[in-house]
Write an enzyme that holds these catalytic residues in place. Sequence first.
Site, PDB file in Angstrom:
ATOM      1  N   SER A  78      46.611  49.868  29.309  1.00 23.33           N
ATOM      2  CA  SER A  78      47.534  48.769  29.031  1.00 23.33           C
ATOM      3  C   SER A  78      48.957  49.318  29.044  1.00 23.33           C
ATOM      4  CB  SER A  78      47.221  48.148  27.660  1.00 23.33           C
ATOM      5  OG  SER A  78      48.279  47.316  27.228  1.00 23.33           O
ATOM      6  N   LYS A 108      43.964  50.503  24.242  1.00 22.69           N
ATOM      7  CA  LYS A 108      43.038  49.611  24.944  1.00 22.69           C
ATOM      8  C   LYS A 108      42.331  50.324  26.097  1.00 22.69           C
ATOM      9  CE  LYS A 108      43.912  45.323  25.698  1.00 22.69           C
ATOM     10  NZ  LYS A 108      44.538  44.148  26.329  1.00 22.69           N
ATOM     11  N   ASN A 151      40.615  48.637  29.012  1.00 21.21           N
ATOM     12  CA  ASN A 151      40.342  47.333  29.615  1.00 21.21           C
ATOM     13  C   ASN A 151      39.225  47.389  30.656  1.00 21.21           C
ATOM     14  OD1 ASN A 151      42.428  46.072  28.162  1.00 21.21           O
ATOM     15  ND2 ASN A 151      43.950  46.716  29.663  1.00 21.21           N
ATOM     16  N   ARG A 181      37.151  19.977  70.961  1.00 25.27           N
ATOM     17  CA  ARG A 181      37.996  21.032  70.388  1.00 25.27           C
ATOM     18  C   ARG A 181      38.827  20.364  69.306  1.00 25.27           C
ATOM     19  NH1 ARG A 181      40.223  24.322  74.122  1.00 25.27           N
ATOM     20  NH2 ARG A 181      41.279  25.404  72.425  1.00 25.27           N
TER      21      ARG A 181
END
Length: 361
Positions: free
Chosen positions: A257, A263, A265, A296
């Site tokens: 982080s 953290k 993550n 087309r």
Amino acid sequence: MSSADLGLLSPMRGVGEATGDPAVLRAMLEAELALARIQAPAEAVAAIERACAALAATTEPAELADRARSGGNPVIPLVERLRAAAGEHARWVHAGATSQDILDTALMLVTRRALGPLLADLDTVIAGLTRLAREHRDTPMAARTLTQQAVPTTFGLKAAGWRKLAIDARRRVAALDPPAQLGGPAGTLDPALSAAFARELGLAAPLLPWHVLRAPVADLAGALAFTCGALGKLAADVLVLSRGEIGELSEGVGGGSSSMPHKHNPVRAVMIAAAARQVPALASILYGSLAAEDERPPGAWHAEWQPLREALRLAAGAARDAAELVSGLRVHPDRMRANLAVPGSTGAAADLVTRALEDTP
């Protein structure tokens, strides 16, 4: 500094080199050369081959993209250059084909090359989930329904469920058989020529020209959306179970982080979840292009190009990230046991794991 989109805002993408503008350019030139090889005399083929090699080395995709605006697709300016480079053999360049033949075929070449890494990563995912299901066949944990604890289950059964979805995704992707496209301006070209063209490129030979019969693209859209959804289920569970207050799983190599160093993550799961939210919307565009008028279509075909490429990239990226996630996933049985708030038996969970492992991709 280049103004090209280099993926700064899309770290969840994969197979960038196989699907980028240079790869599409090379695939268009491959299609043009294959077209010459199945109908032009040897000296013309040699000249066109030299011209294709020269253009592949010298053409700037950005310049071609700018010139594509006048005719609505990049094949028109590319053919102009190729004819000029082929000199006296110019009449054999793009002979009998339409721009859609070349671009559809090029995108199928790109697709085939992108699917290889995707399948390889799915194999890694399946192998990792097989290991986890077998190792944790009897590891008890709380089953959760509507966000609340239900009766106990085992982590092995949860992993076996992820594995089942991954196998289903692999089967859908492996069943894809990208076809060549060579129908001419109105889809009336000799099918023998189309078959020879497909053989030259190593693509499937379609029963009919598919200028407005977009089943190959729709099938691809469905397989890619299913793959991202299947891997998204794995990611969703990892994201919940790796919450700090739950702590039953954690990624082996988590992300940091910028503001909170403590953290860890679950970045791989986050990237998979991001891809899983994007591809269904892209698939809806590709399915919408099935309703293509005339022989087309104006607009329906054009709407496919970028969503198709982006779906390929996101699905391949999700498979790559899932392979990394599963290979390093950390399971915390002590936290699983500690979190069990509802006592009871895990029922037939272990037997269901054994049953699930009998299914092989």
